[in-house]
Write a protein that holds these residues in place. Sequence first.
Motif, PDB file in Angstrom:
ATOM      1  N   THR A  70      36.204  98.921 -14.913  1.00 44.46           N
ATOM      2  CA  THR A  70      36.549  97.870 -15.872  1.00 44.46           C
ATOM      3  C   THR A  70      38.028  97.937 -16.248  1.00 44.46           C
ATOM      4  N   GLU A  71      38.582  99.148 -16.280  1.00 43.05           N
ATOM      5  CA  GLU A  71      40.015  99.274 -16.554  1.00 43.05           C
ATOM      6  C   GLU A  71      40.840  98.659 -15.432  1.00 43.05           C
ATOM      7  N   GLN A  72      40.433  98.913 -14.180  1.00 46.93           N
ATOM      8  CA  GLN A  72      41.148  98.355 -13.044  1.00 46.93           C
ATOM      9  C   GLN A  72      41.042  96.828 -13.020  1.00 46.93           C
ATOM     10  N   VAL A  73      39.820  96.318 -13.221  1.00 47.67           N
ATOM     11  CA  VAL A  73      39.618  94.872 -13.216  1.00 47.67           C
ATOM     12  C   VAL A  73      40.383  94.225 -14.361  1.00 47.67           C
ATOM     13  N   GLY A  74      40.460  94.908 -15.514  1.00 49.60           N
ATOM     14  CA  GLY A  74      41.170  94.379 -16.661  1.00 49.60           C
ATOM     15  C   GLY A  74      42.664  94.228 -16.439  1.00 49.60           C
ATOM     16  N   ARG A  75      43.207  94.853 -15.397  1.00 46.37           N
ATOM     17  CA  ARG A  75      44.620  94.670 -15.069  1.00 46.37           C
ATOM     18  C   ARG A  75      44.876  93.290 -14.484  1.00 46.37           C
ATOM     19  N   VAL A  76      43.805  92.644 -13.993  1.00 45.55           N
ATOM     20  CA  VAL A  76      43.934  91.313 -13.393  1.00 45.55           C
ATOM     21  C   VAL A  76      43.190  90.265 -14.201  1.00 45.55           C
ATOM     22  N   ILE A  77      41.966  90.580 -14.608  1.00 50.28           N
ATOM     23  CA  ILE A  77      41.115  89.640 -15.329  1.00 50.28           C
ATOM     24  C   ILE A  77      41.207  89.919 -16.823  1.00 50.28           C
ATOM     25  N   VAL A  78      41.564  88.915 -17.598  1.00 49.87           N
ATOM     26  CA  VAL A  78      41.667  89.060 -19.048  1.00 49.87           C
ATOM     27  C   VAL A  78      40.345  88.634 -19.677  1.00 49.87           C
ATOM     28  N   GLY A  79      39.771  89.509 -20.508  1.00 50.41           N
ATOM     29  CA  GLY A  79      38.503  89.185 -21.143  1.00 50.41           C
ATOM     30  C   GLY A  79      37.369  89.149 -20.122  1.00 50.41           C
ATOM     31  N   GLN A  80      36.402  88.239 -20.346  1.00 49.24           N
ATOM     32  CA  GLN A  80      35.261  88.054 -19.443  1.00 49.24           C
ATOM     33  C   GLN A  80      34.521  89.367 -19.188  1.00 49.24           C
ATOM     34  N   SER A  81      34.468  90.239 -20.210  1.00 48.74           N
ATOM     35  CA  SER A  81      33.817  91.543 -20.025  1.00 48.74           C
ATOM     36  C   SER A  81      32.331  91.384 -19.734  1.00 48.74           C
ATOM     37  N   GLU A  82      31.692  90.406 -20.356  1.00 46.50           N
ATOM     38  CA  GLU A  82      30.265  90.210 -20.111  1.00 46.50           C
ATOM     39  C   GLU A  82      30.014  89.750 -18.683  1.00 46.50           C
ATOM     40  N   ALA A  83      30.864  88.867 -18.163  1.00 48.54           N
ATOM     41  CA  ALA A  83      30.716  88.416 -16.785  1.00 48.54           C
ATOM     42  C   ALA A  83      30.934  89.566 -15.813  1.00 48.54           C
ATOM     43  N   VAL A  84      31.930  90.406 -16.077  1.00 51.73           N
ATOM     44  CA  VAL A  84      32.185  91.565 -15.216  1.00 51.73           C
ATOM     45  C   VAL A  84      30.970  92.489 -15.213  1.00 51.73           C
ATOM     46  N   GLU A  85      30.405  92.740 -16.381  1.00 49.33           N
ATOM     47  CA  GLU A  85      29.227  93.600 -16.447  1.00 49.33           C
ATOM     48  C   GLU A  85      28.059  92.998 -15.688  1.00 49.33           C
ATOM     49  N   GLN A  86      27.842  91.708 -15.822  1.00 47.36           N
ATOM     50  CA  GLN A  86      26.705  91.086 -15.165  1.00 47.36           C
ATOM     51  C   GLN A  86      26.860  91.075 -13.649  1.00 47.36           C
ATOM     52  N   VAL A  87      28.071  90.881 -13.150  1.00 48.25           N
ATOM     53  CA  VAL A  87      28.287  90.970 -11.703  1.00 48.25           C
ATOM     54  C   VAL A  87      28.005  92.388 -11.224  1.00 48.25           C
ATOM     55  N   CYS A  88      28.456  93.387 -11.968  1.00 45.40           N
ATOM     56  CA  CYS A  88      28.190  94.781 -11.600  1.00 45.40           C
ATOM     57  C   CYS A  88      26.697  95.088 -11.666  1.00 45.40           C
ATOM     58  N   VAL A  89      26.009  94.511 -12.639  1.00 48.14           N
ATOM     59  CA  VAL A  89      24.555  94.676 -12.729  1.00 48.14           C
ATOM     60  C   VAL A  89      23.891  94.138 -11.468  1.00 48.14           C
ATOM     61  N   ALA A  90      24.301  92.955 -11.030  1.00 45.75           N
ATOM     62  CA  ALA A  90      23.724  92.375  -9.815  1.00 45.75           C
ATOM     63  C   ALA A  90      24.000  93.250  -8.597  1.00 45.75           C
ATOM     64  N   LEU A  91      25.211  93.772  -8.491  1.00 43.93           N
ATOM     65  CA  LEU A  91      25.551  94.629  -7.348  1.00 43.93           C
ATOM     66  C   LEU A  91      24.716  95.901  -7.350  1.00 43.93           C
TER      67      LEU A  91
END
Length: 370
Positions: A42-63
């Motif tokens: 999430t730290e790495q993704v946060g360097r590119v994607i601002v916010g959208q933490s719930e979407a990031v978590e849900q994509v990781c959940v699916a993976l």
Amino acid sequence: MSSEAPAPTDPAAPPPRASSEVATDADLAELDRLAASYRTLTEQVGRVIVGQSEAVEQVCVALLAGGHALLVGVPGLAKTLLVRTLAEALDLDFNRVQFTPDLMPADVSGGEVPASAGADGPAFRFEPGPIFTNVLLADEINRTPPKTQAALLEAMQERQVTAAGRRHPLPDPFFVLATQNPIESEGTYPLPEAQLDRFLLQIAIDYPTEEDEVEVVRRTTSGPPSPLEPVIGRDQLLAARAAVRKIAVGEQTLRYATRLARASRPGADVSGVNPGALEFVSEYVRWGAGPRAAQALILCAKARAALRGEVHAGGDDVAAVAPAALRHRILPNFHADAAGLTADDLVAKLIAAVPRQPDAGPRWLREILP
């Protein structure tokens, strides 16, 4: 999520039992490693994607659950960038297909092409398409005709492509992350319910907050972002996915997930649910969720628990993933449209109507690991 307190445990009910158990210390260690890697991810993704933490978590959940995800949002909300960034941070092979009205099935899955002729006449060989990758971004999937959309069905369900009577297995892991714009209808082909059901989650991408939007403008109008460092590789992802399957789920949680799915069906006799609470289903739902919905709820609840370093998934985890797991499996009727009710509204009503038992069992790795 419902604000009501969980229903008290019925003294006459059988004691909760786990549907699965973490079998070895290696599995516990793998889950601990996964939780730490997720924080770094999430730290790495946060360097590119601002916010959208719930979407990031849900994509990781699916993976982690081994399923596919459909990202729905208006243009400009970084859906494509989110998928590309995650694939880069996960150190997986990545291909993108821009779905257009003239795209053919072979453009996605590949097909037989002529090879050098032999003594027996012309020969053919299979030329793999872009679907042969770990992460496939199906960008604007609703802009291509049904025959091309259907080319994904076998790949998504069976993890293989059949061409000229021969089966060609896809790489492991294999994930389809598709995007869709909900506000355009001209020149689009809505996905049929059968294909929507193949997606484990439908993730809603919403507008950022004001502070996040200011940060987006600041970052995108200055220098390019620095390259990401891969966090989770293929082997760790496969090991984590296997460990997630062994996370414990109690009998009451299994029944809660099943009742959520069953309660979404008009006229269904749902044991343990107040019949009066289902009147809105009969009034506003044309078609409810099938058995895949309950499977998705449990698998995603396990994955969500794993990302938090937990070894037990409960009703709270199921309720948290329910909107993304159910919104594309519940079809509102014209009465719902007239009343201004969306699938998300109906899922919220379901969560409020179906009682769930208090969670039980050890939840944190630190309670178990020496």
